[in-house]
Design a protein around this motif. Sequence first.
Motif, PDB file in Angstrom:
ATOM      1  N   LYS A 242       0.701  -1.249   0.003  1.00 55.07           N
ATOM      2  CA  LYS A 242       0.034   0.149   0.107  1.00 55.07           C
ATOM      3  C   LYS A 242       0.954   1.312   0.158  1.00 55.07           C
ATOM      4  O   LYS A 242       0.561   2.129  -0.583  1.00 55.07           O
ATOM      5  N   GLU A 243       1.817   1.397   0.554  1.00 53.44           N
ATOM      6  CA  GLU A 243       2.852   2.341   1.044  1.00 53.44           C
ATOM      7  C   GLU A 243       3.556   2.612  -0.559  1.00 53.44           C
ATOM      8  O   GLU A 243       3.668   3.769  -1.044  1.00 53.44           O
ATOM      9  N   GLY A 244       3.981   1.408  -1.275  1.00 54.62           N
ATOM     10  CA  GLY A 244       4.611   1.722  -2.229  1.00 54.62           C
ATOM     11  C   GLY A 244       3.887   2.133  -3.420  1.00 54.62           C
ATOM     12  O   GLY A 244       4.348   2.900  -4.245  1.00 54.62           O
ATOM     13  N   THR A 245       2.741   1.735  -3.559  1.00 58.41           N
ATOM     14  CA  THR A 245       1.655   2.280  -4.798  1.00 58.41           C
ATOM     15  C   THR A 245       1.661   3.800  -4.354  1.00 58.41           C
ATOM     16  O   THR A 245       1.224   4.460  -5.269  1.00 58.41           O
ATOM     17  N   ALA A 246       1.206   3.922  -2.938  1.00 56.77           N
ATOM     18  CA  ALA A 246       0.982   5.594  -2.754  1.00 56.77           C
ATOM     19  C   ALA A 246       1.978   6.239  -3.077  1.00 56.77           C
ATOM     20  O   ALA A 246       2.089   7.445  -3.865  1.00 56.77           O
ATOM     21  N   ALA A 247       3.204   5.886  -2.811  1.00 59.15           N
ATOM     22  CA  ALA A 247       4.621   6.653  -2.966  1.00 59.15           C
ATOM     23  C   ALA A 247       4.681   6.790  -4.639  1.00 59.15           C
ATOM     24  O   ALA A 247       5.076   7.909  -5.066  1.00 59.15           O
ATOM     25  N   PHE A 248       4.628   5.864  -5.455  1.00 60.45           N
ATOM     26  CA  PHE A 248       4.520   5.639  -6.951  1.00 60.45           C
ATOM     27  C   PHE A 248       3.527   6.891  -7.569  1.00 60.45           C
ATOM     28  O   PHE A 248       4.145   7.821  -8.153  1.00 60.45           O
ATOM     29  N   ALA A 249       2.308   6.846  -6.881  1.00 60.95           N
ATOM     30  CA  ALA A 249       1.221   7.774  -7.260  1.00 60.95           C
ATOM     31  C   ALA A 249       1.762   9.214  -6.936  1.00 60.95           C
ATOM     32  O   ALA A 249       1.564  10.355  -7.708  1.00 60.95           O
ATOM     33  N   GLU A 250       2.395   9.333  -5.824  1.00 65.48           N
ATOM     34  CA  GLU A 250       2.748  10.786  -5.428  1.00 65.48           C
ATOM     35  C   GLU A 250       4.153  11.232  -5.619  1.00 65.48           C
ATOM     36  O   GLU A 250       4.391  12.167  -5.185  1.00 65.48           O
ATOM     37  N   LYS A 251       4.855  10.371  -6.295  1.00 63.28           N
ATOM     38  CA  LYS A 251       5.974  10.690  -6.952  1.00 63.28           C
ATOM     39  C   LYS A 251       7.095  10.861  -5.817  1.00 63.28           C
ATOM     40  O   LYS A 251       7.884  11.985  -5.862  1.00 63.28           O
ATOM     41  N   ARG A 252       7.084  10.178  -4.613  1.00 61.52           N
ATOM     42  CA  ARG A 252       8.019  10.111  -3.761  1.00 61.52           C
ATOM     43  C   ARG A 252       8.600   8.909  -3.273  1.00 61.52           C
ATOM     44  O   ARG A 252       8.188   8.018  -3.805  1.00 61.52           O
ATOM     45  N   LYS A 253       9.815   8.996  -2.483  1.00 63.91           N
ATOM     46  CA  LYS A 253      10.328   7.854  -1.928  1.00 63.91           C
ATOM     47  C   LYS A 253       9.458   7.052  -0.971  1.00 63.91           C
ATOM     48  O   LYS A 253       9.165   7.907   0.082  1.00 63.91           O
ATOM     49  N   PRO A 254       9.249   5.622  -1.275  1.00 63.64           N
ATOM     50  CA  PRO A 254       8.439   5.134  -0.072  1.00 63.64           C
ATOM     51  C   PRO A 254       9.042   4.748   1.192  1.00 63.64           C
ATOM     52  O   PRO A 254      10.427   5.030   1.245  1.00 63.64           O
ATOM     53  N   VAL A 255       8.516   4.960   2.477  1.00 62.72           N
ATOM     54  CA  VAL A 255       8.747   4.580   3.683  1.00 62.72           C
ATOM     55  C   VAL A 255       8.300   3.166   3.965  1.00 62.72           C
ATOM     56  O   VAL A 255       7.280   3.185   4.355  1.00 62.72           O
ATOM     57  N   TRP A 256       9.247   2.393   3.926  1.00 60.43           N
ATOM     58  CA  TRP A 256       8.818   0.910   4.647  1.00 60.43           C
ATOM     59  C   TRP A 256       8.696   0.984   6.025  1.00 60.43           C
ATOM     60  O   TRP A 256       8.961   1.535   6.722  1.00 60.43           O
ATOM     61  N   LYS A 257       7.797   0.148   6.326  1.00 59.75           N
ATOM     62  CA  LYS A 257       7.474  -0.212   7.621  1.00 59.75           C
ATOM     63  C   LYS A 257       8.204  -0.188   8.614  1.00 59.75           C
ATOM     64  O   LYS A 257       8.165   0.826   9.781  1.00 59.75           O
ATOM     65  N   ASP A 258       9.421  -1.048   8.564  1.00 58.65           N
ATOM     66  CA  ASP A 258      10.377  -0.849   9.760  1.00 58.65           C
ATOM     67  C   ASP A 258      11.456   0.425   9.509  1.00 58.65           C
ATOM     68  O   ASP A 258      12.192   0.621  10.265  1.00 58.65           O
ATOM     69  N   ASP A 259      11.028   1.373   8.755  1.00 56.37           N
ATOM     70  CA  ASP A 259      11.843   2.598   8.601  1.00 56.37           C
ATOM     71  C   ASP A 259      11.052   3.686   9.549  1.00 56.37           C
ATOM     72  O   ASP A 259      11.740   4.669   9.864  1.00 56.37           O
ATOM     73  N   VAL A 260      10.003   3.335  10.119  1.00 57.20           N
ATOM     74  CA  VAL A 260       9.159   4.610  10.621  1.00 57.20           C
ATOM     75  C   VAL A 260       9.687   4.529  12.260  1.00 57.20           C
ATOM     76  O   VAL A 260       9.887   3.367  12.904  1.00 57.20           O
TER      77      VAL A 260
END
Length: 260
Positions: A242-260
């Motif tokens: 979900k984060e990866g597809t959102a980041a792609f649509a928003e043209k940003r780098k994804p923040v994976w779960k264990d990075d938070v």
Amino acid sequence: MGCRRTVGRYNRSGHIVTLTIDRPERRNSMTFETLASLRDGVLRAKAEDGVRVIVITGAGERAFCAGADLGGVRGAEIDSEAAHEARGHLADLFRTMWSAGVPTIAKVRGYALAGGLGLAMACDIVVAAESAVFGAPEVAVGLWPYMITVPLLRSMPPKIVLELMMSGRRVDTTEARRIGFVNEVVSAAELDLTVDRIAAQSPAAIRLGRSTFYRVLGSQPEEALALLQAMLSVATGTDDAKEGTAAFAEKRKPVWKDDV
């Protein structure tokens, strides 16, 4: 490593754990203790939160691992039954690596011979410095590389494996890349680039995908396709997807779960 064995080092830097065979004076050859030390290190990394990659390498520039320390293991041959059981340490290490849940990467400089070749091939990915040399020379001392047969067959065609075992010849990085058992050949200074690229990817995607990849190896096509379809449905529901597809649509780098 995990049990403070003197034959290996355990180092964690961010999401990456590096296990180093630390016997450069013996070209990082393996004793039974070395194998147990590596297994301890993989188990420790598996138990720690946030580990994304396990790197296996050898100390110094001369060797990744030159195989079994024939002097160091001969003592166990006094008791043949005990020696037989001890030789299972390499199989235990392979099983532990394959069930680690995260990618394993062999970072190879210098010689990767005999059991050292098997150790490299047991990793998911092999990255080699230009000076690396590979081979299974056991036949030259009247032996056969029995225990490394499985990881070699998972890494290259059977006829290539058999020829390397029967001839005992050494393979440079150009041929290793052509055969396909080395993923990348780089300068020694660039060995960590592949490690960093993989560590930057989604932990959930890698974990589920890696496990599924090995489950379908050797499976019948219909069985494999059914599993792959089921796993795709599982994967699309993960937080990372979900984060990866959102980041792609928003043209940003994804923040994976264990990075938070």
